[in-house]
Design a protein around this motif. Sequence first.
Motif, PDB file in Angstrom:
ATOM      1  N   TYR A  81       0.838  -1.201   0.000  1.00  0.00           N
ATOM      2  CA  TYR A  81       0.000   0.000   0.000  1.00  0.00           C
ATOM      3  C   TYR A  81       0.876   1.255   0.000  1.00  0.00           C
ATOM      4  O   TYR A  81       0.610   2.209  -0.749  1.00  0.00           O
ATOM      5  CB  TYR A  81      -0.921  -0.002   1.220  1.00  0.00           C
ATOM      6  CG  TYR A  81      -1.654   1.306   1.428  1.00  0.00           C
ATOM      7  CD1 TYR A  81      -2.748   1.647   0.630  1.00  0.00           C
ATOM      8  CD2 TYR A  81      -1.246   2.201   2.420  1.00  0.00           C
ATOM      9  CE1 TYR A  81      -3.421   2.853   0.813  1.00  0.00           C
ATOM     10  CE2 TYR A  81      -1.919   3.404   2.613  1.00  0.00           C
ATOM     11  CZ  TYR A  81      -2.995   3.724   1.803  1.00  0.00           C
ATOM     12  OH  TYR A  81      -3.652   4.920   1.985  1.00  0.00           O
ATOM     13  N   LYS A  82       1.922   1.234   0.835  1.00  0.00           N
ATOM     14  CA  LYS A  82       2.837   2.384   0.903  1.00  0.00           C
ATOM     15  C   LYS A  82       3.508   2.617  -0.448  1.00  0.00           C
ATOM     16  O   LYS A  82       3.667   3.759  -0.891  1.00  0.00           O
ATOM     17  CB  LYS A  82       3.899   2.144   1.978  1.00  0.00           C
ATOM     18  CG  LYS A  82       3.367   2.181   3.402  1.00  0.00           C
ATOM     19  CD  LYS A  82       4.468   1.854   4.400  1.00  0.00           C
ATOM     20  CE  LYS A  82       3.922   1.800   5.822  1.00  0.00           C
ATOM     21  NZ  LYS A  82       4.986   1.407   6.799  1.00  0.00           N
ATOM     22  N   ILE A  83       3.895   1.521  -1.106  1.00  0.00           N
ATOM     23  CA  ILE A  83       4.523   1.634  -2.423  1.00  0.00           C
ATOM     24  C   ILE A  83       3.528   2.191  -3.438  1.00  0.00           C
ATOM     25  O   ILE A  83       3.862   3.069  -4.239  1.00  0.00           O
ATOM     26  CB  ILE A  83       5.044   0.253  -2.892  1.00  0.00           C
ATOM     27  CG1 ILE A  83       6.229  -0.180  -2.027  1.00  0.00           C
ATOM     28  CG2 ILE A  83       5.442   0.289  -4.362  1.00  0.00           C
ATOM     29  CD1 ILE A  83       6.751  -1.578  -2.335  1.00  0.00           C
ATOM     30  N   ALA A  84       2.308   1.671  -3.388  1.00  0.00           N
ATOM     31  CA  ALA A  84       1.264   2.122  -4.313  1.00  0.00           C
ATOM     32  C   ALA A  84       1.001   3.620  -4.150  1.00  0.00           C
ATOM     33  O   ALA A  84       0.816   4.333  -5.142  1.00  0.00           O
ATOM     34  CB  ALA A  84      -0.020   1.331  -4.082  1.00  0.00           C
ATOM     35  N   LYS A  85       0.994   4.098  -2.915  1.00  0.00           N
ATOM     36  CA  LYS A  85       0.763   5.515  -2.664  1.00  0.00           C
ATOM     37  C   LYS A  85       1.928   6.352  -3.204  1.00  0.00           C
ATOM     38  O   LYS A  85       1.712   7.432  -3.761  1.00  0.00           O
ATOM     39  CB  LYS A  85       0.586   5.775  -1.163  1.00  0.00           C
ATOM     40  CG  LYS A  85      -0.700   5.217  -0.582  1.00  0.00           C
ATOM     41  CD  LYS A  85      -1.924   5.905  -1.169  1.00  0.00           C
ATOM     42  CE  LYS A  85      -2.093   7.321  -0.715  1.00  0.00           C
ATOM     43  NZ  LYS A  85      -3.336   7.954  -1.232  1.00  0.00           N
ATOM     44  N   ARG A  86       3.149   5.851  -3.041  1.00  0.00           N
ATOM     45  CA  ARG A  86       4.322   6.553  -3.581  1.00  0.00           C
ATOM     46  C   ARG A  86       4.231   6.657  -5.097  1.00  0.00           C
ATOM     47  O   ARG A  86       4.528   7.703  -5.686  1.00  0.00           O
ATOM     48  CB  ARG A  86       5.604   5.811  -3.195  1.00  0.00           C
ATOM     49  CG  ARG A  86       6.038   5.981  -1.756  1.00  0.00           C
ATOM     50  CD  ARG A  86       7.277   5.138  -1.458  1.00  0.00           C
ATOM     51  NE  ARG A  86       8.389   5.482  -2.326  1.00  0.00           N
ATOM     52  CZ  ARG A  86       9.494   4.737  -2.445  1.00  0.00           C
ATOM     53  NH1 ARG A  86       9.606   3.608  -1.755  1.00  0.00           N
ATOM     54  NH2 ARG A  86      10.467   5.124  -3.236  1.00  0.00           N
ATOM     55  N   VAL A  87       3.816   5.563  -5.712  1.00  0.00           N
ATOM     56  CA  VAL A  87       3.697   5.537  -7.178  1.00  0.00           C
ATOM     57  C   VAL A  87       2.656   6.549  -7.643  1.00  0.00           C
ATOM     58  O   VAL A  87       2.868   7.272  -8.625  1.00  0.00           O
ATOM     59  CB  VAL A  87       3.334   4.123  -7.681  1.00  0.00           C
ATOM     60  CG1 VAL A  87       2.988   4.146  -9.171  1.00  0.00           C
ATOM     61  CG2 VAL A  87       4.490   3.149  -7.435  1.00  0.00           C
ATOM     62  N   PRO A 125      12.361  -1.448  -3.376  1.00  0.00           N
ATOM     63  CA  PRO A 125      11.296  -2.352  -3.843  1.00  0.00           C
ATOM     64  C   PRO A 125      10.238  -1.663  -4.695  1.00  0.00           C
ATOM     65  O   PRO A 125       9.494  -2.319  -5.420  1.00  0.00           O
ATOM     66  CB  PRO A 125      10.690  -2.888  -2.538  1.00  0.00           C
ATOM     67  CG  PRO A 125      11.087  -1.901  -1.483  1.00  0.00           C
ATOM     68  CD  PRO A 125      12.432  -1.416  -1.902  1.00  0.00           C
ATOM     69  N   ALA A 126      10.192  -0.347  -4.639  1.00  0.00           N
ATOM     70  CA  ALA A 126       9.201   0.393  -5.432  1.00  0.00           C
ATOM     71  C   ALA A 126       9.684   0.653  -6.858  1.00  0.00           C
ATOM     72  O   ALA A 126       8.908   1.085  -7.712  1.00  0.00           O
ATOM     73  CB  ALA A 126       8.879   1.722  -4.759  1.00  0.00           C
ATOM     74  N   GLN A 127      10.960   0.377  -7.131  1.00  0.00           N
ATOM     75  CA  GLN A 127      11.544   0.738  -8.426  1.00  0.00           C
ATOM     76  C   GLN A 127      10.801   0.139  -9.617  1.00  0.00           C
ATOM     77  O   GLN A 127      10.503   0.825 -10.592  1.00  0.00           O
ATOM     78  CB  GLN A 127      13.013   0.318  -8.492  1.00  0.00           C
ATOM     79  CG  GLN A 127      13.717   0.806  -9.754  1.00  0.00           C
ATOM     80  CD  GLN A 127      15.079   0.173  -9.955  1.00  0.00           C
ATOM     81  OE1 GLN A 127      15.245  -1.043  -9.805  1.00  0.00           O
ATOM     82  NE2 GLN A 127      16.077   0.982 -10.275  1.00  0.00           N
ATOM     83  N   LYS A 128      10.492  -1.159  -9.551  1.00  0.00           N
ATOM     84  CA  LYS A 128       9.856  -1.811 -10.693  1.00  0.00           C
ATOM     85  C   LYS A 128       8.465  -1.256 -10.977  1.00  0.00           C
ATOM     86  O   LYS A 128       8.051  -1.121 -12.135  1.00  0.00           O
ATOM     87  CB  LYS A 128       9.777  -3.320 -10.483  1.00  0.00           C
ATOM     88  CG  LYS A 128       9.053  -3.766  -9.220  1.00  0.00           C
ATOM     89  CD  LYS A 128       9.184  -5.270  -9.044  1.00  0.00           C
ATOM     90  CE  LYS A 128       8.543  -5.749  -7.747  1.00  0.00           C
ATOM     91  NZ  LYS A 128       8.750  -7.205  -7.534  1.00  0.00           N
ATOM     92  N   TYR A 129       7.747  -0.907  -9.916  1.00  0.00           N
ATOM     93  CA  TYR A 129       6.412  -0.339 -10.096  1.00  0.00           C
ATOM     94  C   TYR A 129       6.501   1.103 -10.615  1.00  0.00           C
ATOM     95  O   TYR A 129       5.706   1.523 -11.450  1.00  0.00           O
ATOM     96  CB  TYR A 129       5.636  -0.376  -8.781  1.00  0.00           C
ATOM     97  CG  TYR A 129       5.548  -1.753  -8.168  1.00  0.00           C
ATOM     98  CD1 TYR A 129       4.787  -2.759  -8.773  1.00  0.00           C
ATOM     99  CD2 TYR A 129       6.237  -2.065  -7.001  1.00  0.00           C
ATOM    100  CE1 TYR A 129       4.702  -4.026  -8.214  1.00  0.00           C
ATOM    101  CE2 TYR A 129       6.159  -3.334  -6.439  1.00  0.00           C
ATOM    102  CZ  TYR A 129       5.406  -4.311  -7.051  1.00  0.00           C
ATOM    103  OH  TYR A 129       5.331  -5.568  -6.502  1.00  0.00           O
TER     104      TYR A 129
END
Length: 204
Positions: A81-87, A125-129
Amino acid sequence: MMDRMMLQTAKESGYSPEKGKLSHENTMWQKVIREMEGLSDDMSELEQQAYEHKIEQKMRAGKKLTSKELNYLRTHNPELYKIAKRVEVSRKSLRAKLKNCKSKQDVHNVIQGQFCSLRAMKGDPAQKYMAAMVQREIRKFTKSSAYAKLPLNRKDAVKQKKKTLCETEREETEEEVYSKAVFFNKLQMQCDTLSKITSAVLAF
């Protein structure tokens, strides 16, 4: 906004998942919250796993998540969820930058900046997204009519503003035609490079 109001109302009504109250009113609010998360009462554990996998695949494709999908991740997978929000924050920022571009050269500069940002995210871990989102947004914008209408560079943009309402357009010199061809070729190479970077990141 409506989601927050409903959750606040549920809280005020005394609904507490931790205490596991079983009153009719609490059961009703539990159902409402599950629906907001994109779940049905009869969704099995395997179905929930499949749903989460679907969301993750959507993120890998650089697509924007719905509010229900974000609500689901917030409850069941806080890290993703945190990654999705960053994206999504980065998507909003990138769209604003592209929208504010006054020339194709400006777009070229924005793409260069995105390259640098993605390289700096190595090990994140957010790089690919993030890479998938950037690739999708840039491709979408460079195929839009808004991009097509942009002048080649700032100099051309100034000329365009000063241009009179004369019906006959100025003929381009061979040098100008060549310069545009070189620029578009460079931009295409950038898009291809971004595509390769994204593919390499997603392969891990």
